[in-house]
Every structure is written in structure tokens, then in C-alpha cells.
Write a protein that holds these residues in place. Structure first.
Motif, mmCIF file in Angstrom:
data_model
loop_
_atom_site.group_PDB
_atom_site.id
_atom_site.type_symbol
_atom_site.label_atom_id
_atom_site.label_comp_id
_atom_site.label_asym_id
_atom_site.label_seq_id
_atom_site.Cartn_x
_atom_site.Cartn_y
_atom_site.Cartn_z
ATOM 1 N N ALA A 285 0.836 -1.201 0.000
ATOM 2 C CA ALA A 285 0.000 0.000 0.000
ATOM 3 C C ALA A 285 0.868 1.247 0.000
ATOM 4 C CB ALA A 285 -0.908 0.004 1.219
ATOM 5 N N LEU A 286 0.593 2.146 -0.942
ATOM 6 C CA LEU A 286 1.311 3.416 -1.034
ATOM 7 C C LEU A 286 0.391 4.589 -0.723
ATOM 8 C CD1 LEU A 286 3.281 2.761 -4.344
ATOM 9 C CD2 LEU A 286 4.212 2.751 -2.026
ATOM 10 N N ASP A 287 -0.727 4.296 -0.086
ATOM 11 C CA ASP A 287 -1.744 5.325 0.117
ATOM 12 C C ASP A 287 -2.400 5.177 1.476
ATOM 13 O OD1 ASP A 287 -3.154 2.975 -0.260
ATOM 14 O OD2 ASP A 287 -4.749 3.915 -1.426
ATOM 15 N N LYS A 288 -3.412 6.010 1.704
ATOM 16 C CA LYS A 288 -4.137 5.990 2.968
ATOM 17 C C LYS A 288 -5.437 5.193 2.886
ATOM 18 C CE LYS A 288 -2.100 10.405 4.226
ATOM 19 N NZ LYS A 288 -2.281 11.849 4.462
ATOM 20 N N LYS A 289 -5.923 4.975 1.668
ATOM 21 C CA LYS A 289 -7.195 4.274 1.523
ATOM 22 C C LYS A 289 -7.049 2.766 1.693
ATOM 23 C CE LYS A 289 -10.793 5.298 -0.733
ATOM 24 N NZ LYS A 289 -11.949 5.577 -1.611
ATOM 25 N N THR A 290 -5.965 2.188 1.178
ATOM 26 C CA THR A 290 -5.829 0.729 1.214
ATOM 27 C C THR A 290 -5.889 0.173 2.628
ATOM 28 O OG1 THR A 290 -4.571 0.759 -0.850
ATOM 29 C CG2 THR A 290 -4.390 -1.216 0.513
ATOM 30 N N PRO A 291 -5.072 0.673 3.578
ATOM 31 C CA PRO A 291 -5.198 0.136 4.939
ATOM 32 C C PRO A 291 -6.550 0.421 5.572
ATOM 33 C CG PRO A 291 -3.693 2.013 4.895
ATOM 34 C CD PRO A 291 -3.970 1.636 3.478
ATOM 35 N N LEU A 292 -7.192 1.514 5.169
ATOM 36 C CA LEU A 292 -8.518 1.817 5.699
ATOM 37 C C LEU A 292 -9.517 0.752 5.264
ATOM 38 C CD1 LEU A 292 -10.377 3.790 7.223
ATOM 39 C CD2 LEU A 292 -10.725 4.992 5.060
ATOM 40 N N LEU A 293 -9.509 0.403 3.980
ATOM 41 C CA LEU A 293 -10.419 -0.625 3.483
ATOM 42 C C LEU A 293 -10.108 -1.987 4.107
ATOM 43 C CD1 LEU A 293 -10.540 0.396 -0.288
ATOM 44 C CD2 LEU A 293 -12.363 0.682 1.405
ATOM 45 N N ARG A 294 -8.826 -2.288 4.259
ATOM 46 C CA ARG A 294 -8.440 -3.544 4.900
ATOM 47 C C ARG A 294 -8.953 -3.589 6.336
ATOM 48 N NH1 ARG A 294 -1.999 -3.394 3.307
ATOM 49 N NH2 ARG A 294 -2.141 -3.978 1.097
ATOM 50 N N SER A 295 -8.838 -2.454 7.051
ATOM 51 C CA SER A 295 -9.271 -2.419 8.451
ATOM 52 C C SER A 295 -10.779 -2.568 8.572
ATOM 53 C CB SER A 295 -8.819 -1.112 9.111
ATOM 54 O OG SER A 295 -9.576 -0.001 8.659
ATOM 55 N N MET B 44 -5.882 19.613 9.346
ATOM 56 C CA MET B 44 -5.304 19.418 8.026
ATOM 57 C C MET B 44 -5.101 17.941 7.701
ATOM 58 S SD MET B 44 -2.097 21.599 6.472
ATOM 59 C CE MET B 44 -0.952 21.012 7.727
ATOM 60 N N GLN B 45 -5.214 17.080 8.693
ATOM 61 C CA GLN B 45 -4.920 15.663 8.507
ATOM 62 C C GLN B 45 -6.035 14.931 7.778
ATOM 63 O OE1 GLN B 45 -4.040 14.994 12.876
ATOM 64 N NE2 GLN B 45 -2.365 13.799 12.017
ATOM 65 N N SER B 46 -5.647 13.891 7.046
ATOM 66 C CA SER B 46 -6.637 12.941 6.557
ATOM 67 C C SER B 46 -7.161 12.154 7.754
ATOM 68 C CB SER B 46 -5.988 11.984 5.556
ATOM 69 O OG SER B 46 -6.814 10.855 5.332
ATOM 70 N N ILE B 47 -8.438 11.797 7.717
ATOM 71 C CA ILE B 47 -8.987 10.982 8.804
ATOM 72 C C ILE B 47 -8.725 9.500 8.594
ATOM 73 C CG2 ILE B 47 -10.784 12.665 9.356
ATOM 74 C CD1 ILE B 47 -12.780 10.839 7.882
ATOM 75 N N ALA B 48 -8.068 9.147 7.495
ATOM 76 C CA ALA B 48 -7.867 7.737 7.171
ATOM 77 C C ALA B 48 -7.082 7.005 8.249
ATOM 78 C CB ALA B 48 -7.165 7.603 5.817
ATOM 79 N N GLN B 49 -5.957 7.584 8.698
ATOM 80 C CA GLN B 49 -5.129 6.880 9.668
ATOM 81 C C GLN B 49 -5.850 6.712 10.998
ATOM 82 O OE1 GLN B 49 -1.045 8.100 9.989
ATOM 83 N NE2 GLN B 49 -0.701 6.989 11.885
ATOM 84 N N ALA B 50 -6.496 7.764 11.472
ATOM 85 C CA ALA B 50 -7.225 7.649 12.734
ATOM 86 C C ALA B 50 -8.246 6.520 12.673
ATOM 87 C CB ALA B 50 -7.914 8.968 13.062
ATOM 88 N N ASN B 51 -8.890 6.380 11.530
ATOM 89 C CA ASN B 51 -9.961 5.391 11.442
ATOM 90 C C ASN B 51 -9.459 3.982 11.145
ATOM 91 O OD1 ASN B 51 -12.603 6.792 11.878
ATOM 92 N ND2 ASN B 51 -11.701 8.153 10.355
ATOM 93 N N PHE B 52 -8.354 3.849 10.396
ATOM 94 C CA PHE B 52 -7.879 2.475 10.235
ATOM 95 C C PHE B 52 -7.261 1.967 11.538
ATOM 96 C CE2 PHE B 52 -3.561 3.881 8.464
ATOM 97 C CZ PHE B 52 -2.756 3.137 9.326
ATOM 98 N N VAL B 53 -6.714 2.879 12.342
ATOM 99 C CA VAL B 53 -6.240 2.474 13.666
ATOM 100 C C VAL B 53 -7.419 2.076 14.550
ATOM 101 C CG1 VAL B 53 -5.192 3.319 15.804
ATOM 102 C CG2 VAL B 53 -4.076 3.758 13.612
ATOM 103 N N LEU B 54 -8.449 2.922 14.603
ATOM 104 C CA LEU B 54 -9.627 2.602 15.409
ATOM 105 C C LEU B 54 -10.242 1.269 14.997
ATOM 106 C CD1 LEU B 54 -11.603 5.940 15.892
ATOM 107 C CD2 LEU B 54 -11.036 4.290 17.666
#
Length: 703
Positions: free
Chosen positions: A161-171, A462-472
Motif C-alpha cells: 500500500a502506497l496510500d491511505k485508503k488501502t489500509p482503511l479498506l483492509r481495516s 489538516m490531517q486525513s482521517i484515514a489513519q485515525a480510522n484504520f487504527v480505530l
């Protein structure tokens, strides 16, 4: 020209989603069997059929062309703070010199943008340029500015994964798998999928474009690196929820319309606490769609602001001394058949399913507080967290009076009751009695239960919410996995559920704090409880490399060890580059703007002293000011040299990202603070006609 009051008013129902290839459009345009198959694919998370993709692509192309589109783009979210897009036209030349418009299922599903210059943290060598985008068919495509936008994931040639969406979808898949295991063990045999839903509230500042253009720091860094506190800030609290100025109201109305066209459910708008600060809140949507929509919201805010002669600032702390901006991430879990798994119900002490899922969140937040902290870590957010305007860097949970009481009852031997909210009578016959919620809210808590969801308040604006949510998603999936292991082995699932809840209360109650998170006493108490206090981004990033966190992400297939290592390097690099840009900008502004201005003012002051002395024999007031300016100017010059030396030292550590990041934090950032103190003091003494940039008073109140 027709005045505004006689222009045709377009009904909101006709505007909303008008540029989105949504379910209504698909139902109308796709063949019945194709629509049914595609709908099932989306709802149940099934693999996409190639023939279905071909038909969808053809129909999507015709729809987009009808909306004025000439190009399409695979829109993705690289490991930067922005989205990315490469536009290709629909045209295909024919032998007779004409063109036909084509768009295949293969082009819809897969793209090859290369995009090799994006940060990869070592996952891609310079000579390895191939990268792929893959269609996220659960997030609707849309038309914007003459282009069909297709939400996609972005991966390397070797599949990382080179992006923020892939781990989000996996999570999201990981959480659904584990939640279904728990639901099955509790007797639910009908739910097919569990999704997480998010409603991110977005804070932002608006300032005049002409003033923005006169501030090099705002142009290059998004925040003011110099600026004395104005006579008035937010002390009177007269901006918060105040009447919207005409210019701001016009911007917000325009913004709503543009967002509604794109299917972004912008719901609430108001003035925030700080002058020139505002907020927009949407209605909840599925997490990956909410993430896409939040990126669209930020992009649209910037674009619409320019139409109104404004600039939208999304930095977490554009102005020192007044509140910064965050992004409150409201998170919950829902089933495909309409249940909110975090809905307490009328009698939550009897709602076993709710208490199990609540316990999963409590355990997750306590076990992986360090991962949640790094999910909200950024150079900009370091200015904001813990500054009496945002939660501190200490992770804790607010549950409120009702749920805290229920958990206390469980620990004491069993819950027998749930506190009721009751009615509130306001003492005037013309005012109705109001039903009270079962608990108050706590705006100081970093992770607060707010009725049927949790609000993670630490994420930066300014942050994408992707990381917060794939962690959650992932940490809660882990708790649910542990619960499911126990429930599936138990002879009595109900009895085992009660024991799970009791075990969580006993082991993890330290994370629950309903008090004032801003209080200095809380820092001491949190330390006594054993809660981590990770004060800055550089320290927070280390959590990504922790063995327990790598094991977690690999277990649930969200990120591999090499993917996590790459993100560690990228976050260090972003910190280094951000502070370096800020430091270099300060040096340039100091040398080319502030020093010449103060020197010129001092020269005029010296001439004034000579003139006054010649007439009156002395110039006591002028001399005192001259001495004060001169002393501060010398200090400013010394601290400027120190900053330049710190920048040189930090840059020399290239090759060791951790050591370099620490140098930028400990040397450069500190030197920047010292230089700013002198500059801001000089601003209060130098004639306004000499000061080379707009002041805070102008930036914040000239709208």
C-alpha cells in the motif's frame, strides 16, 4: 441583469448528489440484473465481476459525458496531505481521422499512474516506477470540473500500500470479520456485514486574500511564523456561534451548494471560538466514503474561498495565542440491517450486546493508546494538543455518568439499573420542559462517548482521517477477536459475555476519566494511572515500530511490517521537511523583511532624537524607545544566527531520520521560538507604517 431575488431557485433535492454516480443513477441507468449484482457486491463486500465492470464503465462514461466530462481520473490519496489525480480523455482516434469516446471496464478498475515521486519510505526505488490504482467501487464516482473522478487505492508493483485508503479498506474488512464472529456467538445469524461510520467535523479559518498574499509565512507554511498578540482575540467569546458576516455567509452558502452537488452531506455550519474561525459538520457515512468526502470538503473549501476573495487556512495553528483547528472524528459501528452497535438503548445495563461492543472499544483504546496518539500526530498538531483548546496528548475516555455507573455496578457484582436523564424545567411558562440526556458532554476529552458514538477529538484539521480510522477499526477488531475466541469456546455465551465485560472493567478502568482533561492535576493523575503522555510527533512516531503494534497490523492484514516501516520513515521525513521549511522561511522573512524594517525605523528614530535634542536639549522618551528597540534588535540578530546554525546542524544529520527529526525538534524548533519572541516584541514598538506585514488584528478582523 436579474437581481438575486428574481433568479430561479433550484430545489435542494435536485442539487444534492447531482454530480454523483450514486445508487439512484445506477438504478435508473444500469440493466436490472447488472444493477442487482453490483449492489450485492457493494453491500456484501464481494469480489467484482469483470462483466459487471464492463457494463458499469460504459454506462458511467455516458452519464459523465452527459454531465460535461471529457476526461476521467483515478483519484487517490498518497502518503502526503493531499489527493492525487492524473486526467485521461475518453477519446480514441479512428482510422478516418475522427475520434470515438471509449471507457472500458479495465480502465475503470485499474490504472497505472506510475506516480513514482510520491513518498514511499523505501518501498519503491527510483528506477521502479510502476504503480497501480484500483477502483474502490464502494465509494461513488463523481464529476467535477469536466472530469469523471473515480475513487481508488494506490499500490506498488509488488502490492504494498502506497496510500491511505488501502489500509482503511483492509481495516474495515477486519473489523467486520471479527464483529460478525461476536454477533454470531451472541445469537445473531442474519447480519451479513458490519461497517464503521464516521462524521468528521471540520474546523478552518478564513482570511482576506489580499492580506494573505502579503504574508510569506502563510503562503509557504500555512501558518504565521511571526505575529504579536492583538489587543483583542477571543476573550469576549463574541465570535463563537455569532451572526455570520455577509461575506462569510455567502462563502458558506456557495460551499454547501458545491458539496451537495458532490453528495457530501454538509449539515451544520457556524462560527467557531477564535475570530475568523468556522466549522462545517456533515452527516455520518461509511468510513471510506466519509474519508473521501472530507478530502473533497477541504479541497472545495480552498477553491470556493478564492471565489470570494478569501483564503481558507486548514493548518492546525495558523495563529499563535488563539484556538487552533481540529477535526472531531465521530466514529461508530453499524450492521447492514440497520443496527448501531454502540446504541445503548433505553436500559443499557440490560443491553448485553451493547456492553460487549462498548467493552471492546474500552480495551482497544487502553491497549493501543500509543497508536491512537500517532494517528493524530503532525507538526501542526503539536502546537494545538494540550493548549487549553484541544485534548492533551494523554489518551483517556469519557463515558459519562450513566455508563460509568453501570460499569461500577458490574464491578461491584452486577448492574441493576441505568441512570435516567429526567426532565428539565426552565422556570418560565412559555418555555417547554426539556428531556435531559442521561449524561453531560465533555469537550476536553480526547475520546468521548456522545450518545451512540465515540468522538475522537485529537485529529488535526489538516490531517486525513484515514489513519485515525484504520487504527480505530483495527484495534477494536483485535478486542473483538479476543472476545470471539472466548465466546466461541464457551458453553454459555451470555455468561461468558458478562465475564468478558467484568474483566475489561477491572483491567482497563484506568483509561476512563470523566473530569477536566485540561487541568494540570490530570497530568499527575494520568501518570499515576500508568497512562502514556507522548508530548510531540517525533516521540509519537516510535509507536509504529513497536512489536505489539506490528503484530496487530499483520494479524489483521491491515499493514505489513515493511509497510509500517515505510510509514515510519515517511512521517519522520514529513516532520523534518515541515520544520525545515518553516525555519528557512523565518530566516528569509527575518533578513529581508523584519531586519530592514526595524533598521529603517531605528534610523528615523535616531534622526528624531537629534531633532528633538537640538530644540529641547534632550529626548528622553525617544531615547528610551531607541534603547529598547536597539537591545531587542541585537537579540533578534543573535537569535537569527542561532536559528541558521541550528538549521545547518540538523541538515547535516541527513541519513538518520530519527536523529535528524530530533534535531529539528530540539534545536530548530526551539530556535524558532526564541527568534519569534524578539520579532513579536519588536512589532509592538515599531511604527505601523514600517512593519512589513499585516498584523494579527488585520488578518483576523478585516473581513
Amino acid at each position: 441583469m436579474c437581481p438575486s431575488e428574481c433568479q430561479e431557485i433550484v430545489p435542494l433535492a435536485d442539487i444534492y448528489g447531482s454530480n454523483v454516480f450514486n445508487d439512484t443513477v445506477m438504478r435508473r441507468t444500469l440493466p436490472k440484473e447488472i444493477y442487482k449484482s453490483f449492489r450485492q457486491t457493494i453491500e456484501e463486500g464481494l469480489p467484482l465481476d469483470g462483466q459487471v465492470a464492463e457494463v458499469v464503465a460504459s454506462v458511467m462514461k455516458d452519464w459523465a459525458i452527459g454531465k460535461g466530462a471529457t476526461h476521467f481520473t483515478h483519484w487517490f490519496q498518497p502518503l502526503t496531505s493531499i489527493t492525487a489525480e492524473k486526467h485521461d480523455s475518453f477519446i480514441s482516434p479512428t482510422a478516418d481521422g475522427r475520434v470515438i469516446l471509449e471507457f472500458s471496464g479495465k480502465e475503470l478498475v485499474k490504472g497505472e499512474p506510475d506516480a513514482s515521486s510520491f513518498p514511499s519510505g523505501g518501498l519503491r526505488a527510483t528506477f521502479e516506477a510502476r504503480g497501480y490504482t484500483a477502483w474502490d467501487y464502494t465509494s461513488p464516482a463523481f464529476v467535477k470540473d469536466g472530469t469523471l473522478y473515480i475513487p481508488t487505492a494506490f499500490a506498488s508493483y509488488t502490492g504494498e500500500a502506497l496510500d491511505k485508503k488501502t489500509p482503511l479498506l483492509r481495516s474495515m474488512d477486519a473489523l467486520s470479520r471479527q464483529a460478525l464472529r461476536v454477533l454470531r456467538a451472541l445469537g445473531n445469524t442474519t447480519t451479513k456485514r458490519v461497517t464503521t461510520t464516521v462524521g468528521p467535523e471540520q474546523e478552518y479559518f478564513l482570511i482576506d486574500k489580499k492580506l494573505f498574499d502579503q504574508r510569506e509565512d502563510l503562503i509557504l507554511t500555512g501558518r504565521t511564523l511571526f505575529g504579536a498578540k492583538p489587543p483583542k482575540g477571543q476573550e469576549l467569546e463574541d465570535h463563537y456561534f455569532g451572526q455570520l458576516k455577509d461575506r462569510i455567509s455567502a462563502f458558506m452558502s456557495d460551499l454547501d451548494t458545491e458539496l451537495w452537488k458532490l453528495g457530501v452531506a454538509a449539515k451544520t455550519k457556524h462560527n467557531e471560538v477564535a475570530p475568523a474561525q468556522h466549522e462545517l459538520a456533515p452527516i455520518f457515512s461509511t468510513t471510506n466514503i466519509a474519508t473521501d468526502h472530507n478530502q473533497l470538503t477541504m479541497e472545495t473549501m480552498k477553491k470556493v474561498a478564492l471565489r470570494h476573495g478569501l483564503v481558507c487556512l486548514l493548518h492546525e495553528k495558523p495563529f499563535a495565542g488563539i484556538n487552533g483547528s481540529g477535526k472531531h472524528n465521530n466514529w461508530s459501528m453499524s450492521t447492514n440491517d440497520g443496527q448501531n452497535l454502540l446504541e445503548p438503548g433505553k436500559d443499557p445495563h440490560e443491553n448485553l450486546q451493547f456492553l460487549v461492543f462498548l467493552s471492546a472499544v474500552i480495551q482497544a483504546v487502553d491497549d493501543y493508546a500509543d497508536l491512537l496518539r500517532v494517528a493524530a500526530a503532525s507538526p501542526g498538531n503539536d502546537h494545538r494538543l494540550g493548549a487549553n483548546e484541544a485534548p492533551p496528548a494523554i489518551i483517556s475516555m469519557f463515558l459519562g455518568a450513566q455508563l460509568t455507573d453501570i460499569l461500577a455496578q458490574i464491578e461491584a457484582g452486577g448492574a441493576k439499573r441505568s441512570k435516567a436523564g429526567g426532565m428539565m424545567h426552565l422556570g418560565a411558562t412559555s418555555l417547554p420542559a426539556l428531556a435531559k440526556d442521561t449524561t453531560d458532554r465533555n469537550r476536553t476529552s480526547p475520546f468521548a462517548f456522545t450518545g451512540n458514538k465515540f468522538e475522537f477529538r485529537m485529529v488535526g484539521s489538516m490531517q486525513s482521517i484515514a489513519q485515525a480510522n484504520f487504527v480505530l477499526n483495527t484495534i477494536v477488531a483485535e478486542s473483538l477477536s479476543q472476545f470471539a475466541d472466548r465466546l466461541e469456546k464457551a458453553a454459555d455465551a451470555k455468561k461468558e459475555s458478562a465475564q468478558i465485560i467484568l474483566d475489561v472493567v477491572r483491567k482497563h478502568k484506568r483509561i476512563i476519566f470523566n473530569g477536566n482533561n485540561y487541568a494540570t492535576e490530570w497530568v499527575t493523575e494520568a501518570k499515576q494511572r500508568g497512562l502514556p503522555n507522548i508530548a510531540n510527533t517525533v516521540d509519537a512516531i516510535a509507536a509504529i515500530r513497536a512489536d505489539k503494534n506490528i503484530a496487530l497490523m499483520e494479524k489483521h492484514g491491515v499493514l505489513s511490517r515493511v509497510e509500517l516501516e515505510s510509514r515510519t520513515e515517511i512521517q519522520y521525513e514529513i516532520y523534518i521537511k515541515t520544520i525545515n521549511i518553516e525555519g528557512q522561511t523565518m530566516v528569509e522573512m527575518a533578513k529581508r523583511q523584519i531586519l530592514p524594517a526595524v533598521i529603517a525605523f531605528r534610523a528615523e528614530l535616531a534622526a528624531s532624537i537629534s531633532a528633538v535634542t537640538a530644540i529641547e536639549g534632550n529626548a528622553e522618551v525617544e531615547n528610551a524607545l531607541f534603547v529598547q528597540v536597539s537591545q531587542t534588535l541585537r537579540s533578534f540578530s543573535t537569535n537569527l544566527s542561532k536559528l541558521e546554525e541550528a538549521l545547518k546542524t540538523a541538515a547535516g544529520l541527513h541519513g538518520d531520520t530519527l536523529a535528524q527529526a530530533e534535531a529539528y525538534r530540539d534545536l530548530v524548533f526551539k530556535a524558532m521560538g526564541e527568534l519569534r519572541k524578539d520579532a513579536d516584541f519588536l512589532e509592538t514598538m515599531v511604527d505601523a507604517d514600517f512593519w512589513p506585514m499585516p498584523t494579527y488584528a488585520k488578518l483576523l478582523f478585516n473581513l
